[in-house]
Write an enzyme that holds these catalytic residues in place. Structure first.
Site, PDB file in Angstrom:
ATOM      1  N   ARG A  88       0.828  -1.212   0.000  1.00  0.00           N
ATOM      2  CA  ARG A  88       0.000   0.000   0.000  1.00  0.00           C
ATOM      3  C   ARG A  88       0.859   1.257   0.000  1.00  0.00           C
ATOM      4  O   ARG A  88       0.306   2.356  -0.037  1.00  0.00           O
ATOM      5  CB  ARG A  88      -0.892   0.018   1.232  1.00  0.00           C
ATOM      6  N   ARG A 127     -21.504  -3.565   2.604  1.00  0.00           N
ATOM      7  CA  ARG A 127     -20.663  -4.754   2.836  1.00  0.00           C
ATOM      8  C   ARG A 127     -20.949  -5.348   4.208  1.00  0.00           C
ATOM      9  O   ARG A 127     -21.048  -4.632   5.191  1.00  0.00           O
ATOM     10  CB  ARG A 127     -19.180  -4.379   2.739  1.00  0.00           C
ATOM     11  N   ARG A 160     -18.248  -3.695   9.139  1.00  0.00           N
ATOM     12  CA  ARG A 160     -16.979  -3.277   9.722  1.00  0.00           C
ATOM     13  C   ARG A 160     -17.029  -1.815  10.179  1.00  0.00           C
ATOM     14  O   ARG A 160     -17.574  -0.969   9.479  1.00  0.00           O
ATOM     15  CB  ARG A 160     -15.853  -3.446   8.690  1.00  0.00           C
TER      16      ARG A 160
HETATM   17  P1  ADP Z   1     -12.109  -4.701  -1.347  1.00  0.00           P
HETATM   18  O1  ADP Z   1     -11.454  -5.998  -0.942  1.00  0.00           O
HETATM   19  O2  ADP Z   1     -11.477  -4.109  -2.592  1.00  0.00           O
HETATM   20  O3  ADP Z   1     -12.185  -3.703  -0.227  1.00  0.00           O
HETATM   21  P2  ADP Z   1     -14.566  -6.301  -1.439  1.00  0.00           P
HETATM   22  O4  ADP Z   1     -14.191  -7.459  -2.305  1.00  0.00           O
HETATM   23  O5  ADP Z   1     -14.669  -6.547   0.024  1.00  0.00           O
HETATM   24  O6  ADP Z   1     -13.609  -5.019  -1.746  1.00  0.00           O
HETATM   25  O7  ADP Z   1     -15.964  -5.736  -1.992  1.00  0.00           O
HETATM   26  C1  ADP Z   1     -16.601  -4.613  -1.365  1.00  0.00           C
HETATM   27  C2  ADP Z   1     -18.116  -4.828  -1.366  1.00  0.00           C
HETATM   28  O8  ADP Z   1     -18.587  -4.764  -2.705  1.00  0.00           O
HETATM   29  C3  ADP Z   1     -18.565  -6.188  -0.827  1.00  0.00           C
HETATM   30  O9  ADP Z   1     -19.792  -6.018  -0.148  1.00  0.00           O
HETATM   31  C4  ADP Z   1     -18.750  -7.049  -2.086  1.00  0.00           C
HETATM   32  O10 ADP Z   1     -19.736  -8.050  -1.888  1.00  0.00           O
HETATM   33  C5  ADP Z   1     -19.215  -5.999  -3.100  1.00  0.00           C
HETATM   34  N1  ADP Z   1     -18.736  -6.258  -4.476  1.00  0.00           N
HETATM   35  C6  ADP Z   1     -17.513  -6.714  -4.851  1.00  0.00           C
HETATM   36  N2  ADP Z   1     -17.422  -6.775  -6.195  1.00  0.00           N
HETATM   37  C7  ADP Z   1     -18.616  -6.332  -6.679  1.00  0.00           C
HETATM   38  C8  ADP Z   1     -19.166  -6.148  -8.002  1.00  0.00           C
HETATM   39  N3  ADP Z   1     -18.433  -6.419  -9.110  1.00  0.00           N
HETATM   40  N4  ADP Z   1     -20.402  -5.683  -8.112  1.00  0.00           N
HETATM   41  C9  ADP Z   1     -21.145  -5.388  -6.997  1.00  0.00           C
HETATM   42  N5  ADP Z   1     -20.705  -5.546  -5.736  1.00  0.00           N
HETATM   43  C10 ADP Z   1     -19.455  -6.003  -5.572  1.00  0.00           C
HETATM   44  P1  AMP Z   2      -8.522  -3.768   4.049  1.00  0.00           P
HETATM   45  O1  AMP Z   2      -9.143  -4.999   4.653  1.00  0.00           O
HETATM   46  O2  AMP Z   2      -7.514  -4.068   2.983  1.00  0.00           O
HETATM   47  O3  AMP Z   2      -9.574  -2.770   3.618  1.00  0.00           O
HETATM   48  O4  AMP Z   2      -7.705  -3.079   5.218  1.00  0.00           O
HETATM   49  C1  AMP Z   2      -8.337  -2.607   6.392  1.00  0.00           C
HETATM   50  C2  AMP Z   2      -7.371  -1.719   7.183  1.00  0.00           C
HETATM   51  O5  AMP Z   2      -6.228  -2.507   7.605  1.00  0.00           O
HETATM   52  C3  AMP Z   2      -6.755  -0.553   6.410  1.00  0.00           C
HETATM   53  O6  AMP Z   2      -7.593   0.596   6.411  1.00  0.00           O
HETATM   54  C4  AMP Z   2      -5.459  -0.315   7.196  1.00  0.00           C
HETATM   55  O7  AMP Z   2      -5.725   0.335   8.435  1.00  0.00           O
HETATM   56  C5  AMP Z   2      -5.030  -1.741   7.519  1.00  0.00           C
HETATM   57  N1  AMP Z   2      -4.177  -2.326   6.445  1.00  0.00           N
HETATM   58  C6  AMP Z   2      -4.457  -3.420   5.671  1.00  0.00           C
HETATM   59  N2  AMP Z   2      -3.444  -3.678   4.828  1.00  0.00           N
HETATM   60  C7  AMP Z   2      -2.506  -2.729   5.054  1.00  0.00           C
HETATM   61  C8  AMP Z   2      -1.236  -2.434   4.474  1.00  0.00           C
HETATM   62  N3  AMP Z   2      -0.727  -3.190   3.479  1.00  0.00           N
HETATM   63  N4  AMP Z   2      -0.555  -1.367   4.960  1.00  0.00           N
HETATM   64  C9  AMP Z   2      -1.034  -0.611   5.965  1.00  0.00           C
HETATM   65  N5  AMP Z   2      -2.233  -0.821   6.541  1.00  0.00           N
HETATM   66  C10 AMP Z   2      -2.966  -1.867   6.097  1.00  0.00           C
END
Ligand code: ADP
Ligand code: AMP
Length: 214
Positions: A88, A127, A160
């Site tokens: 990141r 989500r 979350r």
């Molecule tokens: P990231 O890991 O990038 O933070 P997630 O995979 O957790 O994102 O997805 C964020 C939210 O969007 C979840 O609630 C997931 O179910 C939904 N989501 C993911 N991909 C799509 C899509 N192509 N269309 C609609 N909703 C999606």
């Molecule tokens: P994510 O599940 O990827 O959305 O991450 C949730 C939270 O975890 C982020 O907002 C950061 O606070 C922390 N985090 C996850 N991955 C990283 C990373 N590679 N570097 C720094 N913080 C991280």
């Protein structure tokens, strides 16, 4: 194959990585999931990370790199790896290069998932995550069969704390400031970088993702 999934929070990295990892038997390494597990287990790392995560800030690079190094010790040297939410920062990208170099591997592809901010905010507001098995749902697009209950393990789903709209806005700013510059960084390093439009159905994004890593 070592693949990095880059993109803002809510763009679908976890959803896409989990699908491909399941289908191919690859390792899905999500630093967010590893940090949440550390928090749940009450480890030192979990305690140190908590305030940063709740505020939508990045956890310090040194903690993240130690976490990833440690996790990779348990991964077979030839396994396919999908890094989700890591690196990141440029310091993390440099650290990853060093760790991979030690085992004579390198980043094979960087896939950049893209969607407008309104889509990201809407997805994150809907989500729901399973704290027990990590499964991810969406109340609008992909609800569980029984409201609030994980289809996979029966766990109680949560929204979350860092998916609240005000924290999401801040996480998007942090992404633009610290993580988006990695796109240019990897371009300069001549990595294979593929952009995937992610504002469309999960299956379509998955098809484009597979084509990108093929
Ligand atoms: P990231 O890991 O990038 O933070 P997630 O995979 O957790 O994102 O997805 C964020 C939210 O969007 C979840 O609630 C997931 O179910 C939904 N989501 C993911 N991909 C799509 C899509 N192509 N269309 C609609 N909703 C999606
Ligand atoms: P994510 O599940 O990827 O959305 O991450 C949730 C939270 O975890 C982020 O907002 C950061 O606070 C922390 N985090 C996850 N991955 C990283 C990373 N590679 N570097 C720094 N913080 C991280």
């Amino acid at each position: 194959m070592v693949v990095i999934l880059l993109g803002p929070p809510g763009v679908g990295k976890g959803t896409q990585a989990a699908r491909l990892a399941d289908a191919e038997g690859w390792e899905h390494v999500s630093t967010g999931d590893l940090l949440r597990a550390a928090r749940r287990d009450g480890t030192d790392l979990g305690k140190k990370a908590q305030a940063f995560m709740d505020a939508g800030e990045l956890v310090p690079d040194s903690l993240i790199l130690d976490l990833v190094r440690d996790h990779l010790k348990g991964v077979a040297p030839e396994a396919g790896i999908l890094f989700d939410g890591f690196p990141r920062t440029t310091a993390q990208a440099e650290g990853l290069g060093g760790v991979l170099g030690q085992v004579h591997r390198r980043v094979d592809a960087v896939v950049v998932f893209e969607a407008p901010d309104e889509t990201l905010v809407q997805r994150l507001s809907g989500r729901r995550s399973c704290p027990d098995c990590g499964a991810v749902y969406n109340v609008h697009q992909n609800p569980p069969a029984k409201e609030g209950i994980c289809d996979r393990c029966g766990g109680t789903l949560v929204h979350r704390a860092d998916d609240k709209p005000e924290t999401v806005r801040h996480r998007l700013e942090v992404y633009q400031e610290l993580t988006a510059p990695l796109i240019a960084w990897y371009e300069k390093a001549q990595a294979r970088l593929v952009r995937v439009p992610a504002d469309r159905p999960v299956d379509d994004v998955q098809a484009a993702f597979r084509a990108a890593v093929r």
